[in-house]
Design a protein around this motif. Structure first.
Motif, PDB file in Angstrom:
ATOM      1  N   ASP A 147     -36.945 -31.088   2.673  1.00 38.69           N
ATOM      2  CA  ASP A 147     -36.107 -31.031   1.472  1.00 38.69           C
ATOM      3  C   ASP A 147     -34.609 -30.901   1.783  1.00 38.69           C
ATOM      4  N   LYS A 148     -34.256 -30.962   3.056  1.00 35.22           N
ATOM      5  CA  LYS A 148     -32.849 -30.824   3.452  1.00 35.22           C
ATOM      6  C   LYS A 148     -32.224 -32.188   3.740  1.00 35.22           C
ATOM      7  N   SER A 149     -30.938 -32.353   3.356  1.00 33.51           N
ATOM      8  CA  SER A 149     -30.150 -33.534   3.720  1.00 33.51           C
ATOM      9  C   SER A 149     -29.459 -33.235   5.045  1.00 33.51           C
ATOM     10  N   VAL A 150     -29.111 -34.269   5.770  1.00 27.86           N
ATOM     11  CA  VAL A 150     -28.502 -34.102   7.090  1.00 27.86           C
ATOM     12  C   VAL A 150     -27.043 -34.553   7.030  1.00 27.86           C
ATOM     13  N   ILE A 151     -26.172 -33.700   7.546  1.00 29.10           N
ATOM     14  CA  ILE A 151     -24.758 -34.020   7.679  1.00 29.10           C
ATOM     15  C   ILE A 151     -24.545 -34.368   9.149  1.00 29.10           C
ATOM     16  N   THR A 152     -23.817 -35.444   9.428  1.00 33.63           N
ATOM     17  CA  THR A 152     -23.656 -35.845  10.827  1.00 33.63           C
ATOM     18  C   THR A 152     -22.222 -36.265  11.122  1.00 33.63           C
ATOM     19  N   PHE A 153     -21.918 -36.312  12.386  1.00 33.12           N
ATOM     20  CA  PHE A 153     -20.592 -36.705  12.882  1.00 33.12           C
ATOM     21  C   PHE A 153     -20.799 -37.768  13.955  1.00 33.12           C
ATOM     22  N   ILE A 154     -20.071 -38.852  13.857  1.00 33.43           N
ATOM     23  CA  ILE A 154     -20.142 -39.879  14.888  1.00 33.43           C
ATOM     24  C   ILE A 154     -18.749 -40.006  15.482  1.00 33.43           C
ATOM     25  N   GLY A 155     -18.634 -39.762  16.759  1.00 31.45           N
ATOM     26  CA  GLY A 155     -17.346 -39.858  17.433  1.00 31.45           C
ATOM     27  C   GLY A 155     -17.300 -38.896  18.604  1.00 31.45           C
ATOM     28  N   SER A 156     -16.260 -39.003  19.388  1.00 37.40           N
ATOM     29  CA  SER A 156     -16.064 -38.063  20.485  1.00 37.40           C
ATOM     30  C   SER A 156     -15.811 -36.685  19.885  1.00 37.40           C
ATOM     31  N   GLU A 160      -8.808 -34.741  18.157  1.00 33.59           N
ATOM     32  CA  GLU A 160      -8.192 -36.000  17.749  1.00 33.59           C
ATOM     33  C   GLU A 160      -9.123 -36.832  16.880  1.00 33.59           C
ATOM     34  N   LYS A 161     -10.421 -36.693  17.093  1.00 36.36           N
ATOM     35  CA  LYS A 161     -11.403 -37.448  16.307  1.00 36.36           C
ATOM     36  C   LYS A 161     -11.804 -36.705  15.038  1.00 36.36           C
ATOM     37  N   GLY A 162     -11.281 -35.515  14.830  1.00 42.60           N
ATOM     38  CA  GLY A 162     -11.504 -34.805  13.580  1.00 42.60           C
ATOM     39  C   GLY A 162     -12.681 -33.864  13.547  1.00 42.60           C
ATOM     40  N   ILE A 163     -13.141 -33.401  14.695  1.00 34.81           N
ATOM     41  CA  ILE A 163     -14.307 -32.519  14.718  1.00 34.81           C
ATOM     42  C   ILE A 163     -14.043 -31.215  13.962  1.00 34.81           C
ATOM     43  N   LYS A 164     -12.828 -30.686  14.054  1.00 32.78           N
ATOM     44  CA  LYS A 164     -12.514 -29.443  13.332  1.00 32.78           C
ATOM     45  C   LYS A 164     -12.576 -29.669  11.821  1.00 32.78           C
ATOM     46  N   LYS A 165     -12.063 -30.815  11.370  1.00 31.03           N
ATOM     47  CA  LYS A 165     -12.134 -31.143   9.938  1.00 31.03           C
ATOM     48  C   LYS A 165     -13.592 -31.310   9.514  1.00 31.03           C
ATOM     49  N   PHE A 166     -14.394 -31.962  10.372  1.00 28.58           N
ATOM     50  CA  PHE A 166     -15.811 -32.150  10.056  1.00 28.58           C
ATOM     51  C   PHE A 166     -16.512 -30.807   9.884  1.00 28.58           C
ATOM     52  N   VAL A 167     -16.273 -29.893  10.795  1.00 32.66           N
ATOM     53  CA  VAL A 167     -16.910 -28.575  10.714  1.00 32.66           C
ATOM     54  C   VAL A 167     -16.460 -27.857   9.444  1.00 32.66           C
ATOM     55  N   ALA A 168     -15.159 -27.893   9.154  1.00 34.97           N
ATOM     56  CA  ALA A 168     -14.639 -27.223   7.960  1.00 34.97           C
ATOM     57  C   ALA A 168     -15.226 -27.841   6.685  1.00 34.97           C
ATOM     58  N   SER A 170     -18.011 -29.518   6.448  1.00 36.97           N
ATOM     59  CA  SER A 170     -19.446 -29.210   6.424  1.00 36.97           C
ATOM     60  C   SER A 170     -19.687 -27.806   5.887  1.00 36.97           C
ATOM     61  N   GLU A 171     -18.866 -26.858   6.331  1.00 40.72           N
ATOM     62  CA  GLU A 171     -18.995 -25.487   5.833  1.00 40.72           C
ATOM     63  C   GLU A 171     -18.753 -25.428   4.337  1.00 40.72           C
ATOM     64  N   ASP A 172     -17.738 -26.166   3.853  1.00 43.39           N
ATOM     65  CA  ASP A 172     -17.460 -26.217   2.421  1.00 43.39           C
ATOM     66  C   ASP A 172     -18.617 -26.854   1.661  1.00 43.39           C
ATOM     67  N   LEU A 173     -19.159 -27.940   2.216  1.00 44.09           N
ATOM     68  CA  LEU A 173     -20.274 -28.637   1.577  1.00 44.09           C
ATOM     69  C   LEU A 173     -21.517 -27.732   1.483  1.00 44.09           C
ATOM     70  N   LEU A 174     -21.759 -26.977   2.538  1.00 43.00           N
ATOM     71  CA  LEU A 174     -22.922 -26.088   2.545  1.00 43.00           C
ATOM     72  C   LEU A 174     -22.823 -24.997   1.466  1.00 43.00           C
ATOM     73  N   LYS A 175     -21.604 -24.663   1.062  1.00 47.24           N
ATOM     74  CA  LYS A 175     -21.410 -23.661   0.015  1.00 47.24           C
ATOM     75  C   LYS A 175     -21.844 -24.179  -1.352  1.00 47.24           C
ATOM     76  N   VAL A 176     -21.731 -25.501  -1.555  1.00 51.74           N
ATOM     77  CA  VAL A 176     -22.068 -26.073  -2.860  1.00 51.74           C
ATOM     78  C   VAL A 176     -23.360 -26.894  -2.840  1.00 51.74           C
ATOM     79  N   ARG A 177     -23.886 -27.178  -1.657  1.00 54.97           N
ATOM     80  CA  ARG A 177     -25.123 -27.963  -1.532  1.00 54.97           C
ATOM     81  C   ARG A 177     -26.102 -27.193  -0.677  1.00 54.97           C
ATOM     82  N   SER A 178     -26.999 -26.493  -1.294  1.00 56.70           N
ATOM     83  CA  SER A 178     -27.982 -25.710  -0.558  1.00 56.70           C
ATOM     84  C   SER A 178     -29.031 -26.595   0.109  1.00 56.70           C
TER      85      SER A 178
END
Length: 180
Positions: A147-156, A160-168, A170-178
């Motif tokens: 019943d869970k959706s998967v959030i993913t990141f493609i890139g190095s 520079e590729k935005g991993i910090k933005k992705f994590v942030a 994702s954390e925001d999304l998890l607050k509104v999408r259980s």
């Protein structure tokens, strides 16, 4: 060298090893060109672009850069950005893989005429999403609840590729999408 010339420290280390870097790189090209001279040389790393482009142009090579992300809006050293802008004049073509990258390069002072936007992506006619049965099996194999959706990141995995933005995000999304 093994490191990108993105910070002042890495730039200084690159400059220190520059003669070794030139000799190694040019010897490699010479070895690969035993039968036929290359029509062009494609460069992707920052260090290759800023330090090799002038010399490769001097030796008559056509130079193509591939730029995978923004350069000028990043926290790279101001000096690296200045050298990048200067070295870009030696490239014949710069391929920007996103429109944001193209805009960043133009705003950073790179000649608009050198930049070509060629998006990378997925051929959705060839690569189709998994059928539900395959998704269920993959989740089961990875021990992800059905019943869970998967959030993913493609890139190095680097800033520079935005991993910090992705994590942030994702954390925001998890607050509104259980269900994620």
């Amino acid at each position: 060298l093994g490191r990108e010339a993105g910070t002042k420290k890495d730039l200084l280390l690159s400059i220190l090893f520059l003669p070794f870097y030139w000799i190694t790189y040019l010897a490699s090209i010479h070895t690969l060109e035993k039968e036929t001279k290359f029509d062009l040389v494609c460069l992707q790393s920052m260090t290759e672009k800023i330090f090799l482009s002038p010399f490769l142009r001097l030796f008559g090579y056509k130079i193509v850069w591939i730029e995978h992300g923004p350069v000028f809006i990043t926290d790279r050293s101001k000096l690296v950005k200045i050298i990048y802008r200067f070295s870009s004049s030696f490239a014949h073509t710069i391929i920007a893989v996103s429109n944001d990258t193209k805009i960043d390069l133009i705003r950073g002072g790179v000649s608009r005429g050198k930049i070509q936007f060629i998006p990378i992506g997925v051929d959705v006619d060839y690569f189709k999403p998994y059928a539900d049965i395959k998704i269920e099996k993959a989740k089961k194999d990875l021990k992800i609840p059905q019943d869970k959706s998967v959030i993913t990141f493609i890139g190095s995995v680097n800033k520079e590729k935005g991993i910090k933005k992705f994590v942030a995000l994702s954390e925001d999304l998890l607050k509104v999408r259980s269900d994620a």
